[in-house]
Design an enzyme around this catalytic site. Structure first.
Site, PDB file in Angstrom:
ATOM      1  CD  GLU A 127      -2.456  -1.433   1.936  1.00 30.52           C
ATOM      2  OE1 GLU A 127      -2.864  -0.365   3.077  1.00 30.52           O
ATOM      3  OE2 GLU A 127      -3.440  -1.770   2.337  1.00 30.52           O
ATOM      4  CG  ASN A 129       1.036   5.813   4.001  1.00 27.37           C
ATOM      5  OD1 ASN A 129       1.781   6.351   3.044  1.00 27.37           O
ATOM      6  ND2 ASN A 129      -0.062   6.422   3.539  1.00 27.37           N
ATOM      7  CB  SER A 132       9.769  -3.052   4.577  1.00 25.12           C
ATOM      8  OG  SER A 132      10.006  -1.752   3.018  1.00 25.12           O
ATOM      9  CB  ILE A 157      -0.192  -3.725  -7.866  1.00 30.05           C
ATOM     10  CG1 ILE A 157      -1.710  -3.247  -6.179  1.00 30.05           C
ATOM     11  CG2 ILE A 157      -1.244  -5.024  -8.228  1.00 30.05           C
ATOM     12  CD1 ILE A 157       0.341  -4.160  -4.903  1.00 30.05           C
ATOM     13  CB  THR A 158       3.078  -6.111 -11.096  1.00 36.23           C
ATOM     14  OG1 THR A 158       4.129  -6.262 -10.771  1.00 36.23           O
ATOM     15  CG2 THR A 158       3.455  -7.041 -12.713  1.00 36.23           C
ATOM     16  CB  ILE A 337      33.015  -3.662 -19.727  1.00 35.17           C
ATOM     17  CG1 ILE A 337      33.024  -3.556 -18.693  1.00 35.17           C
ATOM     18  CG2 ILE A 337      33.286  -3.712 -21.764  1.00 35.17           C
ATOM     19  CD1 ILE A 337      33.177  -5.148 -18.743  1.00 35.17           C
ATOM     20  N   GLY A 339      31.960   1.649 -22.099  1.00 33.35           N
ATOM     21  CA  GLY A 339      32.155   3.415 -22.088  1.00 33.35           C
ATOM     22  C   GLY A 339      30.815   3.940 -22.091  1.00 33.35           C
ATOM     23  CD  GLU A 363       8.195 -11.333  -5.344  1.00 32.83           C
ATOM     24  OE1 GLU A 363       8.249 -12.210  -4.765  1.00 32.83           O
ATOM     25  OE2 GLU A 363       7.418 -11.924  -6.491  1.00 32.83           O
ATOM     26  CD  GLU A 367      18.219  -1.962   2.431  1.00 38.27           C
ATOM     27  OE1 GLU A 367      16.767  -1.581   1.726  1.00 38.27           O
ATOM     28  OE2 GLU A 367      18.938  -1.242   1.724  1.00 38.27           O
TER      29      GLU A 367
HETATM   30  C1  LIG Z   1       7.895  -2.206 -10.420  1.00 41.23           C
HETATM   31  C2  LIG Z   1       7.299  -2.415  -9.619  1.00 41.23           C
HETATM   32  C3  LIG Z   1       6.647  -3.841  -9.277  1.00 41.23           C
HETATM   33  C4  LIG Z   1       5.721  -4.210  -8.097  1.00 41.23           C
HETATM   34  N1  LIG Z   1       5.299  -4.961  -7.773  1.00 41.23           N
HETATM   35  C5  LIG Z   1       4.301  -5.416  -6.747  1.00 41.23           C
HETATM   36  C6  LIG Z   1       2.933  -6.148  -6.525  1.00 41.23           C
HETATM   37  O1  LIG Z   1       2.920  -7.383  -7.834  1.00 41.23           O
HETATM   38  N2  LIG Z   1       2.478  -6.496  -5.672  1.00 41.23           N
HETATM   39  C7  LIG Z   1       2.506  -6.076  -4.215  1.00 41.23           C
HETATM   40  O2  LIG Z   1       1.927  -6.023  -3.482  1.00 41.23           O
HETATM   41  N3  LIG Z   1       3.564  -4.906  -4.627  1.00 41.23           N
HETATM   42  C8  LIG Z   1       4.419  -4.906  -5.613  1.00 41.23           C
HETATM   43  N4  LIG Z   1       6.091  -3.805  -5.568  1.00 41.23           N
HETATM   44  C9  LIG Z   1       6.340  -3.114  -4.738  1.00 41.23           C
HETATM   45  C10 LIG Z   1       7.294  -3.525  -3.994  1.00 41.23           C
HETATM   46  O3  LIG Z   1       7.249  -5.181  -3.188  1.00 41.23           O
HETATM   47  C11 LIG Z   1       7.642  -2.456  -2.494  1.00 41.23           C
HETATM   48  O4  LIG Z   1       8.013  -1.459  -3.528  1.00 41.23           O
HETATM   49  C12 LIG Z   1       8.794  -2.622  -1.598  1.00 41.23           C
HETATM   50  O5  LIG Z   1       8.189  -3.745  -0.927  1.00 41.23           O
HETATM   51  C13 LIG Z   1       9.850  -1.930  -1.001  1.00 41.23           C
HETATM   52  O6  LIG Z   1       8.211  -1.105   0.023  1.00 41.23           O
HETATM   53  P1  LIG Z   1       8.489   0.213  -0.405  1.00 41.23           P
HETATM   54  O7  LIG Z   1       8.932   0.962  -2.036  1.00 41.23           O
HETATM   55  O8  LIG Z   1       6.986   0.971   0.203  1.00 41.23           O
HETATM   56  O9  LIG Z   1       9.737   0.967   0.328  1.00 41.23           O
HETATM   57  P2  LIG Z   1       9.714   1.297   2.135  1.00 41.23           P
HETATM   58  O10 LIG Z   1       8.488   0.014   2.247  1.00 41.23           O
HETATM   59  O11 LIG Z   1       8.768   2.649   2.816  1.00 41.23           O
HETATM   60  O12 LIG Z   1      11.223   0.779   1.967  1.00 41.23           O
HETATM   61  C14 LIG Z   1      11.969   2.319   1.710  1.00 41.23           C
HETATM   62  C15 LIG Z   1      13.342   1.838   2.434  1.00 41.23           C
HETATM   63  O13 LIG Z   1      13.858   2.081   3.549  1.00 41.23           O
HETATM   64  C16 LIG Z   1      14.001  -0.010   3.736  1.00 41.23           C
HETATM   65  N5  LIG Z   1      13.452   0.056   5.071  1.00 41.23           N
HETATM   66  C17 LIG Z   1      11.939  -0.357   5.593  1.00 41.23           C
HETATM   67  N6  LIG Z   1      12.047  -0.924   6.581  1.00 41.23           N
HETATM   68  C18 LIG Z   1      13.287  -1.399   6.944  1.00 41.23           C
HETATM   69  C19 LIG Z   1      14.094  -1.723   8.436  1.00 41.23           C
HETATM   70  N7  LIG Z   1      12.623  -2.401   9.120  1.00 41.23           N
HETATM   71  N8  LIG Z   1      15.169  -1.622   8.039  1.00 41.23           N
HETATM   72  C20 LIG Z   1      15.997  -1.466   7.532  1.00 41.23           C
HETATM   73  N9  LIG Z   1      15.573  -0.730   6.073  1.00 41.23           N
HETATM   74  C21 LIG Z   1      13.920  -0.675   5.730  1.00 41.23           C
HETATM   75  C22 LIG Z   1      14.064  -0.248   2.388  1.00 41.23           C
HETATM   76  O14 LIG Z   1      14.484  -1.059   2.788  1.00 41.23           O
HETATM   77  C23 LIG Z   1      14.287   0.580   1.601  1.00 41.23           C
HETATM   78  O15 LIG Z   1      15.276   0.753   1.331  1.00 41.23           O
HETATM   79  C24 LIG Z   1       6.495  -3.468  -6.214  1.00 41.23           C
HETATM   80  C25 LIG Z   1       7.046  -2.338  -6.244  1.00 41.23           C
HETATM   81  C26 LIG Z   1       7.424  -2.236  -8.279  1.00 41.23           C
HETATM   82  C27 LIG Z   1       9.066  -0.897  -8.242  1.00 41.23           C
END
Ligand SMILES: Cc1cc2nc3c(=O)[nH]c(=O)nc-3n(C[C@H](O)[C@H](O)[C@H](O)COP(=O)(O)OP(=O)(O)OC[C@H]3O[C@@H](n4cnc5c(N)ncnc54)[C@H](O)[C@@H]3O)c2cc1C
Length: 379
Positions: A127, A129, A132, A157-158, A337, A339, A363, A367
């Site tokens: 979602e 907000n 992770s 969402i893909t 490589i 360039g 996925e 981290e």
């Molecule tokens: C092209 C694409 C396709 C996707 N497809 C799908 C899909 O089909 N279905 C679906 O449900 N989701 C999908 N996603 C979502 C994807 O799984 C999330 O973007 C990912 O899990 C990270 O969540 P966020 O973007 O909210 O980053 P955030 O969770 O906000 O993270 C931001 C940064 O904080 C770090 N961080 C967060 N928590 C911690 C912690 N506890 N310790 C250390 N570091 C932390 C993260 O590693 C990252 O570097 C997709 C994303 C993209 C870009």
């Protein structure tokens, strides 16, 4: 563990290479430029059995295991990571969730359509907000007789727009309770269910990524996967398998970037010698090849364990973490490589570089993989 390709893996790899030459390579930069998700390619891959690789034949799938699955995604991603990502999301997430947790009626209803790509699948956990921290999700389902009424939004969402069906995980209990979430199967066209904004992305541009919006969306209780409160636990298990497919995606991109750089290094001359004769370049190639080999071993180890029904929570996270970081490093060195030409659209290096970065994010970020691995080794 068997290190050589089986007959099936060889057959799949050859089939995908042929398919790529005919149906992907001629158009992939166009799709990349315009962010077009090539639905017709998906349908064709479905005809080849690649959209239900792990689905048993009784439900219209190919009935293969994880070794064949990894080979298929890696070979496809060597050509185009976007198609590899979409294939992985369709097979592992939407289809995989129904395959693992659907009842017989749900499997009979959805798997034959998904396995043949008559229908395209989406899977919604993330979602705006809560990425992770998915367990903190706010999209909510409230029971009303035989129906559940869903309100909220999912993002990134893909196949959020092109998908004919989505598996979504929503809150049905308290925030912070891992048993407070439930998975539902929702078909496109269900009133109150729509796709929102499509993301304009750095890479993986031919893989469609959109929001899903729920406005008083009524879903019958028969569409629930498993029982109330099981959704988050199910999702974590689905991701254990899904991460093997993202490791395979990473591996394929890395192999593609490496092969392109290797060939170029032998064609390009500077100071009257091929650039591959300079140690500065040949040592890069040595590092790239070694890291790809190590990523491959971790990925196939996780696939082999999954085939044997073992818990792959740690191993799939290790494979995904390492292979995705290797993919980024290899694609980066690939551009180096090449360039200046690596910085242009005339060569494939820049696309591998852009596509690879998604692998350390989707996925579960690198981290989060370290969190999964450290929890497993510290318990
Ligand atoms: C092209 C694409 C396709 C996707 N497809 C799908 C899909 O089909 N279905 C679906 O449900 N989701 C999908 N996603 C979502 C994807 O799984 C999330 O973007 C990912 O899990 C990270 O969540 P966020 O973007 O909210 O980053 P955030 O969770 O906000 O993270 C931001 C940064 O904080 C770090 N961080 C967060 N928590 C911690 C912690 N506890 N310790 C250390 N570091 C932390 C993260 O590693 C990252 O570097 C997709 C994303 C993209 C870009």
């Amino acid at each position: 563990m068997e290190f050589n390709y089986t007959e099936n893996q060889r057959m799949i790899a050859d089939m995908i290479r042929d398919f790529g030459v005919k149906h992907i390579k001629p158009k992939m930069m166009e799709w990349d430029e315009s962010q077009e998700f090539p639905v017709e390619v998906f349908k064709k891959l479905g005809e080849l059995g690649l959209m239900g690789v792990l689905v048993p034949t009784e439900y219209g799938g190919s009935g293969f295991g994880y070794l064949e699955y990894v080979t298929a995604i890696a070979e496809l991603s060597k050509i185009d990571g976007s198609i590899g990502l979409s294939m992985a999301a369709h097979n592992s997430l939407c289809t995989g969730h129904i395959l693992q947790f659907g009842n017989e009626a749900q499997k009979k209803q959805y798997l034959p359509k998904l396995a043949t790509a008559e229908w395209i699948g989406a899977w919604g956990l993330t979602e705006p907000n809560t990425g992770s921290d998915a367990g903190n999700m706010r999209t909510v389902a409230v029971q009303d007789g035989d129906y559940w009424v869903i309100n909220g939004a999912k993002n990134f969402i893909t196949h959020g727009k092109s998908g004919n069906v989505a598996v979504v995980i929503v809150r049905t209990g308290d925030v912070g309770d891992s048993h407070g979430m439930t998975a539902f199967i929702i078909e496109k066209g269900t009133p109150g269910f729509s796709a929102g904004r499509k993301e304009d992305k750095l890479g993986m541009r031919a893989s469609e990524t959109t929001e899903l919006i729920f406005e008083d969306c009524r879903v019958h209780k028969d569409q629930m996967l498993g029982k109330v409160g099981e959704g988050f636990i199910q999702a974590m298990k689905v991701l254990d398998g899904g991460r093997i497919s993202i490791a395979a995606l990473s591996l394929g991109i890395a192999q593609g970037a490496f092969e392109a750089a290797l060939a170029y290094s032998q064609e390009r001359s500077q100071f009257n010698k091929p650039i591959s004769s300079f140690q500065g370049i040949s040592f890069k190639l040595a590092d790239m090849a070694t890291e790809i080999e190590a990523a491959s071993l971790l990925t196939y180890q996780a696939a082999d364990m999954k085939n044997r029904g073992l818990n792959v929570n740690k191993e799939s996270a290790m494979a995904k973490l390492y292979a995705s970081e290797v993919s980024v490093r290899v694609a980066n060195e690939g551009v180096q490589i090449f360039g200046g030409y690596g910085f242009t659209k005339d060569y494939p290096a820049e696309k591998y570089y852009r596509d690879a970065k998604l692998c350390t994010i989707g996925e579960g970020t690198s981290e989060i993989q370290k969190l999964v691995i450290s929890r497993a080794i510290l318990k």
